[in-house]
Scaffold this active site. Sequence first.
Site, PDB file in Angstrom:
ATOM      1  N   CYS A 126       6.404  -4.810   4.221  1.00  0.00           N
ATOM      2  CA  CYS A 126       7.713  -5.290   4.573  1.00  0.00           C
ATOM      3  C   CYS A 126       8.257  -4.804   5.904  1.00  0.00           C
ATOM      4  CB  CYS A 126       8.655  -4.859   3.461  1.00  0.00           C
ATOM      5  SG  CYS A 126       8.362  -3.191   2.909  1.00  0.00           S
TER       6      CYS A 126
HETATM    7  C1  SAM Z   1       5.292  -2.180  -0.120  1.00  0.00           C
HETATM    8  S1  SAM Z   1       3.782  -1.372  -0.393  1.00  0.00           S
HETATM    9  C2  SAM Z   1       3.296  -2.010  -1.933  1.00  0.00           C
HETATM   10  C3  SAM Z   1       3.852  -1.337  -3.120  1.00  0.00           C
HETATM   11  C4  SAM Z   1       3.210  -1.729  -4.407  1.00  0.00           C
HETATM   12  N1  SAM Z   1       3.393  -3.115  -4.735  1.00  0.00           N
HETATM   13  C5  SAM Z   1       3.754  -0.864  -5.547  1.00  0.00           C
HETATM   14  O1  SAM Z   1       4.460  -1.357  -6.381  1.00  0.00           O
HETATM   15  O2  SAM Z   1       3.461   0.342  -5.566  1.00  0.00           O
HETATM   16  C6  SAM Z   1       2.708  -2.237   0.694  1.00  0.00           C
HETATM   17  C7  SAM Z   1       1.314  -1.611   0.784  1.00  0.00           C
HETATM   18  O3  SAM Z   1       0.457  -2.526   1.493  1.00  0.00           O
HETATM   19  C8  SAM Z   1      -0.498  -1.765   2.202  1.00  0.00           C
HETATM   20  N2  SAM Z   1      -1.059  -2.658   3.230  1.00  0.00           N
HETATM   21  C9  SAM Z   1      -0.497  -3.031   4.394  1.00  0.00           C
HETATM   22  N3  SAM Z   1      -1.275  -3.927   5.033  1.00  0.00           N
HETATM   23  C10 SAM Z   1      -2.353  -4.102   4.254  1.00  0.00           C
HETATM   24  C11 SAM Z   1      -3.511  -4.901   4.375  1.00  0.00           C
HETATM   25  N4  SAM Z   1      -3.678  -5.706   5.411  1.00  0.00           N
HETATM   26  N5  SAM Z   1      -4.439  -4.851   3.400  1.00  0.00           N
HETATM   27  C12 SAM Z   1      -4.261  -4.025   2.325  1.00  0.00           C
HETATM   28  N6  SAM Z   1      -3.183  -3.242   2.164  1.00  0.00           N
HETATM   29  C13 SAM Z   1      -2.238  -3.284   3.110  1.00  0.00           C
HETATM   30  C14 SAM Z   1       0.308  -0.600   2.731  1.00  0.00           C
HETATM   31  O4  SAM Z   1      -0.560   0.489   3.042  1.00  0.00           O
HETATM   32  C15 SAM Z   1       1.260  -0.313   1.568  1.00  0.00           C
HETATM   33  O5  SAM Z   1       0.743   0.689   0.737  1.00  0.00           O
END
Ligand code: SAM
EC number: 2.1.1.37
Length: 512
Positions: free
Chosen positions: A133
């Site tokens: 986000c």
């Molecule tokens: C907002 S958090 C998600 C939280 C999760 N839904 C939870 O409830 O715990 C977004 C996550 O996406 C990961 N992320 C960002 N870009 C990504 C990518 N291209 N591929 C995989 N993970 C990614 C980040 O490291 C982060 O941990």
Amino acid sequence: MKGNDILVIDLFSGPGGLGEGFASYQNNNEEYPFKIGMSVEKDPHAHMTLTTRAFYRLAKQKGCLDGYYQYLNSNLSRAKLFESYKGIYESAFQETLEGPSELGKDNDHIHARVKELTENHNGPKILIGGPPCQAYSLAGRSRNAGNKNYVPKEDHRHFLYKEYLKVLSIAKPDVFVMENVRGILTAKVENQLIFPQILNDLQNPSKITGSDSCPSYRIYSLVEKTDEADNSTPASLNYLIRFEEFGIPQARHRVILLGVREDIKQIPDILDKNIYPKVSVKEAIGDLPKLRSGLSKKADSYDSWQEVVSKNAETLSKLHNIGVDVNKTDLQPYEDLKRKETVHKNKSLNQLPDHLRKWILDPELNLVLNHETRGHMESDLLRYSFCALHGEQRRFSPKAENFPAELAPQHQNWNSGSYNDRFRVQVSTKAATTITSHISKDGHYFIHYDPKQCRSLTVREAARLQTFPDNYIFEGNRTNQYTQVGNAVPPFLARQISEIVFSLIKKHYSNL
Ligand SMILES: C[S@@+](CC[C@H](N)C(=O)[O-])C[C@H]1O[C@@H](n2cnc3c(N)ncnc32)[C@H](O)[C@@H]1O
């Protein structure tokens, strides 16, 4: 995985808050119908947390949690735990794709696993997750606004949801759940709101992915529609969920979209505001051991801390017209406080409401994990005490204008309004404000309500406010742990969503 299990594919999984809610849902037969088939996460520390939790779940199913508790007790290293329960570890590691994976970069590996899992599973399947986000978040946008060279169109994070669409069109799940920050409703690329475009693309993924076999989806909100007659409320706000209304001790407001595949005729329920009581910060964290802050830029010991706190009590008592009555509160330092406690001495004195007591406390666990304070500057300790006193007596966190001149930081523009919320105490009688990943940077927005502890929240306190069970361990160093907790969807809210998804799927598949 059994034929009638519901396969869960979790993208951008973070530490697994959303997945935890689904995996922990029990139906009327006390079975766990949702099985996480894969979690995709690129951050190595969040990936470790996910793997440890996947291990916990699988070990629990097999009734062999001894090793896990020994690990929590520090009697067994993580490596030794995994070595001792090799089969369980291998399944857990497979669930987290054998390592951190990045959507957009490691797509061959990720998509192949999605295909393998979905082709081998005849039962229902769901996709969950929220593309990150930062680019949409209001804080991220104000940072970007200060960068002359920032071009939203070129920020790939605006388009990570297309990676979600690619997986959607391969998996063709019955239902998907997508979570995001409130800022997604107002973010613009080339002066156009991006949210209507995202909604459109989620309804018709094939338009973007070019896969003509991909079905379309109907998108639902999980909360009651706001009054249509009220023209000041844009329809997009209908997707905004105020978590404090659903038994979460935190005023976290997030957009959650529920997509239902075109051939499924059922309409999902919405979240029920009348089931759980409102929960305050004190009810959520009051039983956790008291701790002292560390002192940064100064030799750190209990004695030096005590000296600073006693001096602060004196300084505060000499200030007048500061909106609080300092003499009403005993500010003398607690005896012998530590920076870290691992034993949960006051567990039985917890004030958690029933729904969270069952969810958070583990009868087998008398430990407190991830409960260690960070260091603060001496000058901030005094401000923290003042903020906590203010919260205790006036029930709101002081703005810059409420600070006595003697306590104001040396910012030239301190009174300009830009620093209004520079310090924020989490008022004990209210829901917490949103726990964000900013908590990993400094603790100023997350000050503990006790004026005698003079500190910001620990990872465990933040995790409680996010409704993570106490036996959920966050891996990595303290900064990594804070980031993970701040990023997550509160598992207890996710559990409520899982119930809605289960009921919808159950109506569609009569054999479940
Ligand atoms: C907002 S958090 C998600 C939280 C999760 N839904 C939870 O409830 O715990 C977004 C996550 O996406 C990961 N992320 C960002 N870009 C990504 C990518 N291209 N591929 C995989 N993970 C990614 C980040 O490291 C982060 O941990």
